[in-house]
Design a protein around this motif. Structure first.
Motif, PDB file in Angstrom:
ATOM      1  N   CYS A  58       0.866  -1.176   0.000  1.00 18.86           N
ATOM      2  CA  CYS A  58       0.000   0.000   0.000  1.00 18.86           C
ATOM      3  C   CYS A  58       0.904   1.228   0.000  1.00 18.86           C
ATOM      4  CB  CYS A  58      -0.936   0.002   1.213  1.00 18.86           C
ATOM      5  SG  CYS A  58      -0.089   0.078   2.798  1.00 18.86           S
ATOM      6  N   PHE A  59       0.311   2.401   0.175  1.00 22.19           N
ATOM      7  CA  PHE A  59       1.104   3.632   0.258  1.00 22.19           C
ATOM      8  C   PHE A  59       1.146   4.129   1.710  1.00 22.19           C
ATOM      9  CE2 PHE A  59       0.066   4.912  -4.403  1.00 22.19           C
ATOM     10  CZ  PHE A  59       1.039   4.024  -4.845  1.00 22.19           C
ATOM     11  N   SER A  60       2.203   4.843   2.035  1.00 21.65           N
ATOM     12  CA  SER A  60       2.385   5.359   3.404  1.00 21.65           C
ATOM     13  C   SER A  60       1.204   6.198   3.856  1.00 21.65           C
ATOM     14  CB  SER A  60       3.641   6.237   3.465  1.00 21.65           C
ATOM     15  OG  SER A  60       4.761   5.536   3.036  1.00 21.65           O
ATOM     16  N   ALA A 154       9.150  -9.152   6.628  1.00 21.55           N
ATOM     17  CA  ALA A 154      10.020  -8.054   6.189  1.00 21.55           C
ATOM     18  C   ALA A 154       9.157  -6.952   5.602  1.00 21.55           C
ATOM     19  CB  ALA A 154      11.013  -8.564   5.150  1.00 21.55           C
ATOM     20  N   CYS A 155       9.457  -5.712   5.996  1.00 26.47           N
ATOM     21  CA  CYS A 155       8.631  -4.580   5.570  1.00 26.47           C
ATOM     22  C   CYS A 155       9.519  -3.339   5.470  1.00 26.47           C
ATOM     23  CB  CYS A 155       7.519  -4.367   6.599  1.00 26.47           C
ATOM     24  SG  CYS A 155       6.394  -3.003   6.225  1.00 26.47           S
ATOM     25  N   ALA A 156       9.260  -2.503   4.516  1.00 31.23           N
ATOM     26  CA  ALA A 156      10.050  -1.275   4.364  1.00 31.23           C
ATOM     27  C   ALA A 156       9.171  -0.194   3.757  1.00 31.23           C
ATOM     28  CB  ALA A 156      11.277  -1.526   3.475  1.00 31.23           C
ATOM     29  N   GLU A 157       9.565   1.037   4.005  1.00 27.89           N
ATOM     30  CA  GLU A 157       8.804   2.193   3.526  1.00 27.89           C
ATOM     31  C   GLU A 157       9.780   3.121   2.822  1.00 27.89           C
ATOM     32  OE1 GLU A 157       7.145   4.303   6.806  1.00 27.89           O
ATOM     33  OE2 GLU A 157       5.537   5.175   5.611  1.00 27.89           O
ATOM     34  N   GLU A 158       9.434   3.521   1.601  1.00 28.47           N
ATOM     35  CA  GLU A 158      10.343   4.374   0.830  1.00 28.47           C
ATOM     36  C   GLU A 158       9.532   5.161  -0.192  1.00 28.47           C
ATOM     37  OE1 GLU A 158      13.553   5.058   0.877  1.00 28.47           O
ATOM     38  OE2 GLU A 158      13.664   6.091  -1.059  1.00 28.47           O
ATOM     39  N   ALA A 159       9.789   6.453  -0.271  1.00 32.90           N
ATOM     40  CA  ALA A 159       9.145   7.315  -1.272  1.00 32.90           C
ATOM     41  C   ALA A 159       7.618   7.230  -1.226  1.00 32.90           C
ATOM     42  CB  ALA A 159       9.651   6.971  -2.677  1.00 32.90           C
ATOM     43  N   GLY A 160       7.075   6.940  -0.042  1.00 30.57           N
ATOM     44  CA  GLY A 160       5.618   6.864   0.083  1.00 30.57           C
ATOM     45  C   GLY A 160       5.037   5.504  -0.235  1.00 30.57           C
ATOM     46  N   VAL A 161       5.893   4.503  -0.441  1.00 31.40           N
ATOM     47  CA  VAL A 161       5.433   3.152  -0.791  1.00 31.40           C
ATOM     48  C   VAL A 161       5.792   2.189   0.342  1.00 31.40           C
ATOM     49  CG1 VAL A 161       5.660   1.251  -2.439  1.00 31.40           C
ATOM     50  CG2 VAL A 161       5.748   3.614  -3.242  1.00 31.40           C
ATOM     51  N   VAL A 162       4.846   1.323   0.716  1.00 35.53           N
ATOM     52  CA  VAL A 162       5.096   0.288   1.717  1.00 35.53           C
ATOM     53  C   VAL A 162       5.297  -1.036   0.995  1.00 35.53           C
ATOM     54  CG1 VAL A 162       4.161  -0.973   3.693  1.00 35.53           C
ATOM     55  CG2 VAL A 162       3.735   1.496   3.465  1.00 35.53           C
ATOM     56  N   LEU A 163       6.433  -1.654   1.232  1.00 32.83           N
ATOM     57  CA  LEU A 163       6.784  -2.919   0.584  1.00 32.83           C
ATOM     58  C   LEU A 163       6.826  -4.025   1.630  1.00 32.83           C
ATOM     59  CD1 LEU A 163       9.701  -1.223  -1.247  1.00 32.83           C
ATOM     60  CD2 LEU A 163       7.910  -2.387  -2.520  1.00 32.83           C
ATOM     61  N   VAL A 164       6.363  -5.214   1.253  1.00 36.59           N
ATOM     62  CA  VAL A 164       6.348  -6.362   2.160  1.00 36.59           C
ATOM     63  C   VAL A 164       6.889  -7.575   1.420  1.00 36.59           C
ATOM     64  CG1 VAL A 164       4.872  -7.948   3.471  1.00 36.59           C
ATOM     65  CG2 VAL A 164       4.383  -5.492   3.495  1.00 36.59           C
ATOM     66  N   ARG A 165       7.660  -8.377   2.144  1.00 38.05           N
ATOM     67  CA  ARG A 165       8.110  -9.655   1.564  1.00 38.05           C
ATOM     68  C   ARG A 165       7.712 -10.781   2.511  1.00 38.05           C
ATOM     69  NH1 ARG A 165      13.714  -9.338   1.640  1.00 38.05           N
ATOM     70  NH2 ARG A 165      13.545 -10.483   3.578  1.00 38.05           N
ATOM     71  N   LEU A 310      -7.462   4.413  -5.147  1.00 41.68           N
ATOM     72  CA  LEU A 310      -7.376   5.753  -5.730  1.00 41.68           C
ATOM     73  C   LEU A 310      -6.924   6.738  -4.649  1.00 41.68           C
ATOM     74  CD1 LEU A 310      -9.658   7.363  -8.337  1.00 41.68           C
ATOM     75  CD2 LEU A 310      -9.066   8.701  -6.326  1.00 41.68           C
ATOM     76  N   TYR A 311      -6.006   7.615  -5.010  1.00 42.66           N
ATOM     77  CA  TYR A 311      -5.418   8.598  -4.098  1.00 42.66           C
ATOM     78  C   TYR A 311      -5.479   9.972  -4.762  1.00 42.66           C
ATOM     79  CZ  TYR A 311      -3.283   4.196  -2.602  1.00 42.66           C
ATOM     80  OH  TYR A 311      -3.074   2.893  -2.226  1.00 42.66           O
ATOM     81  N   CYS A 312      -5.402  10.991  -3.913  1.00 45.04           N
ATOM     82  CA  CYS A 312      -5.484  12.354  -4.432  1.00 45.04           C
ATOM     83  C   CYS A 312      -4.462  13.222  -3.697  1.00 45.04           C
ATOM     84  CB  CYS A 312      -6.905  12.872  -4.199  1.00 45.04           C
ATOM     85  SG  CYS A 312      -7.226  14.474  -4.929  1.00 45.04           S
ATOM     86  N   ALA A 313      -3.887  14.181  -4.404  1.00 46.39           N
ATOM     87  CA  ALA A 313      -2.883  15.057  -3.783  1.00 46.39           C
ATOM     88  C   ALA A 313      -3.516  15.990  -2.762  1.00 46.39           C
ATOM     89  CB  ALA A 313      -2.148  15.858  -4.861  1.00 46.39           C
ATOM     90  N   GLU A 314      -4.809  16.300  -2.973  1.00 50.26           N
ATOM     91  CA  GLU A 314      -5.479  17.205  -2.031  1.00 50.26           C
ATOM     92  C   GLU A 314      -6.355  16.390  -1.092  1.00 50.26           C
ATOM     93  OE1 GLU A 314      -9.291  18.896  -4.252  1.00 50.26           O
ATOM     94  OE2 GLU A 314      -7.507  19.037  -5.509  1.00 50.26           O
ATOM     95  N   SER A 315      -6.854  17.040  -0.049  1.00 52.87           N
ATOM     96  CA  SER A 315      -7.738  16.370   0.906  1.00 52.87           C
ATOM     97  C   SER A 315      -8.958  15.786   0.180  1.00 52.87           C
ATOM     98  CB  SER A 315      -8.204  17.377   1.961  1.00 52.87           C
ATOM     99  OG  SER A 315      -9.317  16.867   2.649  1.00 52.87           O
ATOM    100  N   VAL A 316      -9.436  14.639   0.661  1.00 55.01           N
ATOM    101  CA  VAL A 316     -10.584  13.999   0.006  1.00 55.01           C
ATOM    102  C   VAL A 316     -11.848  14.147   0.850  1.00 55.01           C
ATOM    103  CG1 VAL A 316      -9.144  12.350  -1.243  1.00 55.01           C
ATOM    104  CG2 VAL A 316     -10.008  11.745   1.023  1.00 55.01           C
ATOM    105  N   GLU A 317     -11.862  15.099   1.762  1.00 55.20           N
ATOM    106  CA  GLU A 317     -12.995  15.249   2.685  1.00 55.20           C
ATOM    107  C   GLU A 317     -14.199  15.947   2.047  1.00 55.20           C
ATOM    108  OE1 GLU A 317     -13.028  13.709   5.515  1.00 55.20           O
ATOM    109  OE2 GLU A 317     -11.006  13.022   5.028  1.00 55.20           O
ATOM    110  N   ALA A 318     -13.946  16.951   1.219  1.00 54.19           N
ATOM    111  CA  ALA A 318     -15.056  17.771   0.710  1.00 54.19           C
ATOM    112  C   ALA A 318     -15.992  16.934  -0.162  1.00 54.19           C
ATOM    113  CB  ALA A 318     -14.503  18.946  -0.084  1.00 54.19           C
ATOM    114  N   THR A 319     -17.305  17.196  -0.026  1.00 52.50           N
ATOM    115  CA  THR A 319     -18.303  16.419  -0.766  1.00 52.50           C
ATOM    116  C   THR A 319     -18.076  16.506  -2.274  1.00 52.50           C
ATOM    117  OG1 THR A 319     -19.861  16.944   0.976  1.00 52.50           O
ATOM    118  CG2 THR A 319     -20.783  16.066  -1.060  1.00 52.50           C
ATOM    119  N   GLY A 320     -17.769  17.716  -2.761  1.00 50.68           N
ATOM    120  CA  GLY A 320     -17.550  17.892  -4.195  1.00 50.68           C
ATOM    121  C   GLY A 320     -16.365  17.086  -4.683  1.00 50.68           C
TER     122      GLY A 320
END
Ligand code: FES
Ligand SMILES: [Fe+2]
Length: 391
Positions: A58-60, A154-165, A310-320
């Protein structure tokens, strides 16, 4: 993307467009249809690809606060990833050490700081330690709690990515696993993105057929004649590869306008969907408005589990914002599902018949070839994969 890489890609694309050429692999790649139909090969992929290599979990940004967790299956193994501390994400086999109950389901934040198995309420800390055996202490008086924590992975986090083995004690080399892609993801500030929604779907075909539909734009003029082709080029295909990872933007038709503008005004994200393949099974698709992460797996040769977030650079709270993102997600799933994936189910049924012993990837299907070759690195008895420098 870093600025120089962005300019370089646009220059190469425009040069190909003018010359009527495209990036090409050195040769065609012929593959046995059994790679999509054989139970034995599917088991080898599970053991040598999905369980021995780090995969994107997943992502951080999905695990922003201590106690945030997310569950998934990797190579058939149930896994929970959790933010153990502000600067550390951990991964565990999601099986209670008592008799195998799931200690976490879906995603969320651990209640009271502990995972709790629903079967008999054994409780575990976010670091996996067994902390309570309610109403059963006497029944397990020889159990040494320190030895009965959740199985850590095994787990690591880098550049916003979570990796698991799944297998092996060695730490994950996350920079190597994200070779080439990590700097791009940092450049778009992935760690500060916001998770909107995750959808899980199943398809009656092999995971490689589904993933490969993202890895060549050659089919866009045909399969997506009405839906995508009016806005996107089917070719040229211009890519960069690093040890199995690949960056391959798919250009909008407006990109041709850049030829008349000074390079200082070139902005690739305004004129392309930028895609990254992270070996072995993750695909990131980035536009200015949102970013999609696709993960693919086949528990059996002719069935795929697909997890799409799906991810967004801005907050995802607003209804619009939520409405806009939901519509975008629906649209992406509709095109991928109704056009790409349904066709792959038909192809799978055909290949399962045994009537077509091999398929061929053209020199123009260069990224799809790179994907197949990245697998051959890992599965015994297959050909060597493409190399490349990790920068
Ligand atoms: S199986 Fe988890 S507490 Fe019994
Ligand atoms: Fe497609």
């Amino acid at each position: 993307m870093e600025r120089e890489a962005e300019l370089d890609w646009i220059r190469r694309f425009l040069a190909h467009l003018e010359a009527g050429t495209t990036d090409l692999a050195p040769s065609e790649l012929r593959l046995s249809s059994s790679l999509y139909t054989s139970a034995e090969h599917c088991a080898r992929e599970r053991d040598f690809v999905f369980r021995r290599r780090p995969v994107v979990a997943c992502f951080s940004c999905e695990l922003r606060d201590v106690g945030d967790f997310f569950t998934l299956s990797i190579g058939g193994v149930p896994v929970v990833v959790v933010r153990e501390a502000a600067d550390r994400v951990g991964a565990f086999v999601n099986l209670c050490r008592h008799r195998g109950g799931p200690v976490a389901e879906g995603r969320g934040r651990v209640e009271g700081g502990h995972f709790r198995c629903p079967f008999h309420s054994w409780a575990y800390s976010t670091s996996g330690e067994l902390v309570a055996i309610p109403e059963g202490e006497a029944g397990f008086d020889s159990i040494e709690r320190a030895e009965w924590g959740l199985r850590r992975l095994a787990c690591a986090e880098e550049a916003g990515v979570v990796l698991v083995r799944i297998e092996g004690e060695d730490p994950i080399d996350a920079v190597e696993a994200l070779c080439g892609v990590g700097p791009d993801l940092r450049a778009i500030d992935l760690p500060n993105y916001h998770h909107f929604e995750t959808r899980e779907t199943e398809w009656e075909c092999n995971w490689k057929l589904l993933l490969a539909t993202f890895l060549e734009s050659y089919h866009v003029f045909s399969l997506h004649r009405e839906s995508v082709h009016p806005w996107y080029f089917s070719h040229p295909m211009v890519y960069d590869a690093w040890r199995g990872n690949v960056r391959f933007p798919v250009a909008r038709r407006t990109l041709v306008d850049l030829a008349t503008l000074p390079e200082a005004e070139w902005r690739l994200a305004d004129h392309a969907t930028i895609q990254w393949f992270i070996a072995p099974n993750a695909l990131i698709s980035y536009t200015r408005n949102y970013l999609l992460l696709w993960r693919f797996y086949s528990p059996v040769p002719n069935r795929s589990e697909v997890v799409t977030s799906l991810y967004c650079a801005e907050s995802v709270e607003a209804t619009g914002t939520r409405k806009r993102l939901a519509n975008a997600f629906d649209g992406q799933m509709r095109i991928a599902g109704a056009e790409d994936f349904v066709l792959q189910e038909t192809i799978q049924r055909g290949l399962d018949s045994g009537a077509l012993p091999e398929v061929v990837f053209g020199r123009n299907e260069v990224v799809a070839q790179a994907f197949q070759r990245s697998l051959t690195d890992a599965v015994p008895g297959r050909r060597e994969g493409e190399g490349g420098n990790c920068t």
